[in-house]
Scaffold this active site. Structure first.
Site, PDB file in Angstrom:
ATOM      1  CD  GLU A 166     -22.743   9.238  -6.936  1.00 10.72           C
ATOM      2  OE1 GLU A 166     -22.254   8.498  -7.799  1.00 10.72           O
ATOM      3  OE2 GLU A 166     -23.794   9.878  -7.131  1.00 10.72           O
ATOM      4  CE1 TYR A 188     -24.905   1.980  -7.605  1.00 10.46           C
ATOM      5  CE2 TYR A 188     -23.683   3.613  -8.864  1.00 10.46           C
ATOM      6  CZ  TYR A 188     -24.118   2.309  -8.688  1.00 10.46           C
ATOM      7  OH  TYR A 188     -23.765   1.343  -9.604  1.00 10.46           O
ATOM      8  CD  GLU A 220       2.778   2.907 -14.517  1.00 12.16           C
ATOM      9  OE1 GLU A 220       3.602   2.214 -15.113  1.00 12.16           O
ATOM     10  OE2 GLU A 220       3.031   4.047 -14.074  1.00 12.16           O
ATOM     11  CE  LYS A 254     -23.234  12.092  -9.740  1.00 14.46           C
ATOM     12  NZ  LYS A 254     -23.905  10.816  -9.685  1.00 14.46           N
ATOM     13  CB  CYS A 282     -29.816  11.364 -16.630  1.00 19.70           C
ATOM     14  SG  CYS A 282     -28.125  11.661 -17.138  1.00 19.70           S
ATOM     15  CB  CYS A 284     -26.086  11.588 -14.237  1.00 26.07           C
ATOM     16  SG  CYS A 284     -27.186  10.182 -14.304  1.00 26.07           S
ATOM     17  CG  HIS A 301       6.093   4.878 -16.081  1.00 27.72           C
ATOM     18  ND1 HIS A 301       5.662   4.421 -14.851  1.00 27.72           N
ATOM     19  CD2 HIS A 301       7.231   5.573 -15.861  1.00 27.72           C
ATOM     20  CE1 HIS A 301       6.524   4.809 -13.924  1.00 27.72           C
ATOM     21  NE2 HIS A 301       7.479   5.515 -14.513  1.00 27.72           N
TER      22      HIS A 301
HETATM   23  P1  NDP Z   1     -29.427   2.352  -3.331  1.00 28.79           P
HETATM   24  O1  NDP Z   1     -30.421   1.284  -3.512  1.00 28.79           O
HETATM   25  O2  NDP Z   1     -28.126   2.306  -4.028  1.00 28.79           O
HETATM   26  O3  NDP Z   1     -29.138   2.540  -1.781  1.00 28.79           O
HETATM   27  C1  NDP Z   1     -30.172   2.694  -0.848  1.00 28.79           C
HETATM   28  C2  NDP Z   1     -29.562   2.754   0.523  1.00 28.79           C
HETATM   29  O4  NDP Z   1     -30.580   3.004   1.479  1.00 28.79           O
HETATM   30  C3  NDP Z   1     -28.914   1.436   0.913  1.00 28.79           C
HETATM   31  O5  NDP Z   1     -27.753   1.729   1.640  1.00 28.79           O
HETATM   32  C4  NDP Z   1     -29.971   0.774   1.794  1.00 28.79           C
HETATM   33  O6  NDP Z   1     -29.454  -0.070   2.776  1.00 28.79           O
HETATM   34  C5  NDP Z   1     -30.587   1.984   2.453  1.00 28.79           C
HETATM   35  N1  NDP Z   1     -31.982   1.760   2.843  1.00 28.79           N
HETATM   36  C6  NDP Z   1     -32.960   1.207   2.111  1.00 28.79           C
HETATM   37  N2  NDP Z   1     -34.126   1.190   2.796  1.00 28.79           N
HETATM   38  C7  NDP Z   1     -33.866   1.749   3.990  1.00 28.79           C
HETATM   39  C8  NDP Z   1     -34.654   2.014   5.139  1.00 28.79           C
HETATM   40  N3  NDP Z   1     -35.945   1.692   5.189  1.00 28.79           N
HETATM   41  N4  NDP Z   1     -34.070   2.606   6.196  1.00 28.79           N
HETATM   42  C9  NDP Z   1     -32.746   2.931   6.147  1.00 28.79           C
HETATM   43  N5  NDP Z   1     -31.949   2.703   5.101  1.00 28.79           N
HETATM   44  C10 NDP Z   1     -32.504   2.110   4.027  1.00 28.79           C
HETATM   45  O7  NDP Z   1     -30.233   3.668  -3.679  1.00 28.79           O
HETATM   46  P2  NDP Z   1     -29.792   5.119  -4.092  1.00 28.79           P
HETATM   47  O8  NDP Z   1     -30.998   5.920  -3.764  1.00 28.79           O
HETATM   48  O9  NDP Z   1     -28.488   5.511  -3.515  1.00 28.79           O
HETATM   49  O10 NDP Z   1     -29.609   4.991  -5.662  1.00 28.79           O
HETATM   50  C11 NDP Z   1     -30.616   4.388  -6.477  1.00 28.79           C
HETATM   51  C12 NDP Z   1     -30.029   3.860  -7.749  1.00 28.79           C
HETATM   52  O11 NDP Z   1     -29.741   4.929  -8.609  1.00 28.79           O
HETATM   53  C13 NDP Z   1     -28.691   3.142  -7.592  1.00 28.79           C
HETATM   54  O12 NDP Z   1     -28.853   1.790  -7.235  1.00 28.79           O
HETATM   55  C14 NDP Z   1     -28.069   3.310  -8.934  1.00 28.79           C
HETATM   56  O13 NDP Z   1     -28.510   2.273  -9.770  1.00 28.79           O
HETATM   57  C15 NDP Z   1     -28.618   4.635  -9.399  1.00 28.79           C
HETATM   58  N6  NDP Z   1     -27.598   5.701  -9.250  1.00 28.79           N
HETATM   59  C16 NDP Z   1     -26.466   5.617  -9.993  1.00 28.79           C
HETATM   60  C17 NDP Z   1     -25.487   6.561  -9.872  1.00 28.79           C
HETATM   61  C18 NDP Z   1     -24.235   6.433 -10.668  1.00 28.79           C
HETATM   62  O14 NDP Z   1     -24.252   5.737 -11.682  1.00 28.79           O
HETATM   63  N7  NDP Z   1     -23.132   7.056 -10.258  1.00 28.79           N
HETATM   64  C19 NDP Z   1     -25.614   7.703  -8.959  1.00 28.79           C
HETATM   65  C20 NDP Z   1     -26.839   7.674  -8.220  1.00 28.79           C
HETATM   66  C21 NDP Z   1     -27.787   6.716  -8.367  1.00 28.79           C
HETATM   67  P3  NDP Z   1     -28.940  -1.557   2.458  1.00 28.79           P
HETATM   68  O15 NDP Z   1     -27.611  -1.368   1.822  1.00 28.79           O
HETATM   69  O16 NDP Z   1     -28.854  -2.187   3.793  1.00 28.79           O
HETATM   70  O17 NDP Z   1     -29.955  -2.178   1.570  1.00 28.79           O
END
Ligand code: NDP
Length: 460
Positions: free
Chosen positions: A188, A184, A450, A53, A45, A50, A445
């Site tokens: 982002e 995510y 709202e 970022k 984080c 977080c 407002h």
């Molecule tokens: P996510 O699990 O959210 O997303 C991974 C992405 O990669 C998905 O779109 C997935 O596709 C794709 N993917 C997975 N495997 C492959 C592959 N072999 N080839 C191509 N694409 C693939 O992971 P992130 O790394 O974005 O984030 C991890 C976690 O960290 C989040 O789930 C969240 O909990 C946390 N996080 C929270 C944030 C916040 O609170 N603002 C900010 C950043 C991270 P598909 O959708 O098809 O599965």
């Protein structure tokens, strides 16, 4: 009663959000606590997630705001973006916070070891730099996760890519970036880079980003990426990456759909995995699940009686505040005489796209599956601020109500400051507020928020 034949009552592996909270609270309950961190205090984080970022999101958003200010009468000339200058400020703040995490532990009486700890057995850890062996009555695993990338066999040239960790090591702003993923992190950073003027391309294997979120949120964010100038390529993945000086751009990428792309930087944001490699979990007998997660019960206890795990390593909800709550509940339970566990239901969360996503409770498809009959209220509108600044961007809001008792079971917002809004809305949803109670709440407002108490358009 603690067993004083051990060096520590509690030893925490990992100085991230969950680990430091558990260590500090346990020490406050008079436990003798040690903590090992192999990299820098603060964990994902603070060091590479977080916090830095969000600074990048702010940096990117200032560019938009400067442009918008012109229509509000300001004589603004938007100059160049000083990436090295900005990154120096970012790193200085990260350093300051990391220092605070360290001093917070020391002041609480926690003994911190700046090295890696690995299990020798269920009560014994080896510190890998000093070679020292320590013992503990109870051990908490809070080692978090790290970005996952395919192997070079699965994706030739993957070594030329970076992950979100590498973003914070960049010394200059790329001209062209390609980002893999649609979660995510991918969404982002696609907004961050597009906002900083980088030619940005997102390659996602599905057809609409943010899998798992409410479908209306997904389509709104998907369209929003395109409106922000991100080139979004769907239903394909990377096939290979080559280092080349093709058209002066160092990386050449082939996709499985036959397309090819050039980029200075390629970022893999295809998920994260628990950071358990080499931790010696076998030696301690700790059970690991199919998703590489440490399996725990509701009190965060593993299958081994004196070992617990909190945070991303357990993959319950990979979010900082969740790790903090889990760590705190563990410490109160084991050292404070106050047995309690964190309730993982109805966790509000935000995705810091531009505009942001704020969401709490169930998506429409989940609510229909769980409750059958639901009523959905939603709206899309152009916020007042955009009437003058010329932006066409719209705000989206959706509230999902269980039909039999009118309780709000899900709320979803795509809007500037949606993260701030959903924190407040999360209280009402967690309390089980009804749609009528939303409606009985007087509007503030003129605000964007709202609209959440005046929603009328419904579908069943
Ligand atoms: P996510 O699990 O959210 O997303 C991974 C992405 O990669 C998905 O779109 C997935 O596709 C794709 N993917 C997975 N495997 C492959 C592959 N072999 N080839 C191509 N694409 C693939 O992971 P992130 O790394 O974005 O984030 C991890 C976690 O960290 C989040 O789930 C969240 O909990 C946390 N996080 C929270 C944030 C916040 O609170 N603002 C900010 C950043 C991270 P598909 O959708 O098809 O599965």
């Amino acid at each position: 009663m603690p067993d004083h034949s051990y060096d520590f009552d509690l030893f925490v592996i990992g100085g991230g959000s969950g680990g430091v909270r558990a260590a500090r609270i346990a020490a406050g309950h008079r436990a003798k606590v040690g903590l090992a961190e192999e990299y820098r205090m603060g964990g994902t984080c603070v060091i590479r997630g977080c916090v830095p970022k969000k600074f990048m999101v702010y940096a990117s958003d200032y560019g938009h705001k400067l442009e918008e200010a012109k229509k509000y009468g300001w004589d603004v000339t938007v100059g160049a973006f000083d990436f090295p200058g900005f990154m120096a400020n970012l790193h200085a703040e990260v350093d300051r916070l990391s220092g605070l995490y360290m001093s917070g532990q020391v002041n609480a009486g926690v003994e911190v070891f700046e090295e890696r700890a690995e299990f020798v057995d269920a009560h014994t850890l080896k510190l890998t730099k000093s070679g020292r062996t320590i013992t503990a009555d109870k051990i908490l695993i809070a080692v978090g996760g790290s970005p996952w990338r395919p192997s070079p066999e699965e994706l030739p040239g993957v070594e030329h890519t970076i992950t979100s960790d590498g973003i914070f090591q960049l010394t200059e702003l790329p001209k062209h970036i390609v980002i893999a993923g649609g979660g995510y992190i991918a969404c982002e950073f696609a907004h961050v880079f597009a906002g900083l003027g980088v030619e940005t391309c997102l390659v996602y294997r599905g057809d609409t980003v943010l899998n798992g979120f409410d479908m209306d949120v997904r389509t709104t964010v998907h369209e929003g990426l395109k409106e922000a100038g991100v080139r979004v390529i769907t239903n394909t993945v990377f096939e290979s990456i080559e280092k080349t000086a093709h058209k002066g751009v160092p990386l050449h990428l082939k996709l499985t759909n036959g397309m090819s792309l050039d980029a200075d930087v390629i970022m893999m944001a295809v998920g994260r995995r628990p950071h358990i490699h080499g931790l010696g979990l076998d030696a301690a007998g700790v059970k690991v699940g199919d998703r590489h997660e440490i399996v725990v019960d509701e009190y965060s206890k593993t299958n081994i009686d004196n070992i617990w795990a909190v945070g991303d390593v357990t993959r319950r909800a990979e979010l900082t505040p969740v790790a903090i709550r889990e760590g705190h509940a563990f410490a109160d339970t084991e050292f404070g005489g106050n047995p309690r566990h964190f309730d993982h239901d109805t966790i509000p969360t935000a995705v810091f796209t531009q505009p942001e996503v704020g969401t709490v409770g169930l998506a429409e498809h989940e609510a229909r599956k769980r409750y059958g009959a639901v009523v959905v209220y939603k709206t899309k509108f152009r916020p007042m601020k955009n009437m003058l600044n010329g932006k066409s961007e719209r705000v989206f809001m959706k509230v999902i109500v269980r039909q039999n008792d009118q309780v709000v079971v899900g709320a979803h917002i795509v809007s500037p400051d949606a993260g701030e809004m959903i924190q407040m809305l999360g209280i009402a949803v967690k309390m089980g507020a009804t749609k009528q109670q939303f409606d009985d709440t007087c509007a503030v407002h003129p605000t964007i928020a709202e609209e959440i108490v005046t929603l009328r358009t419904k579908s069943e």
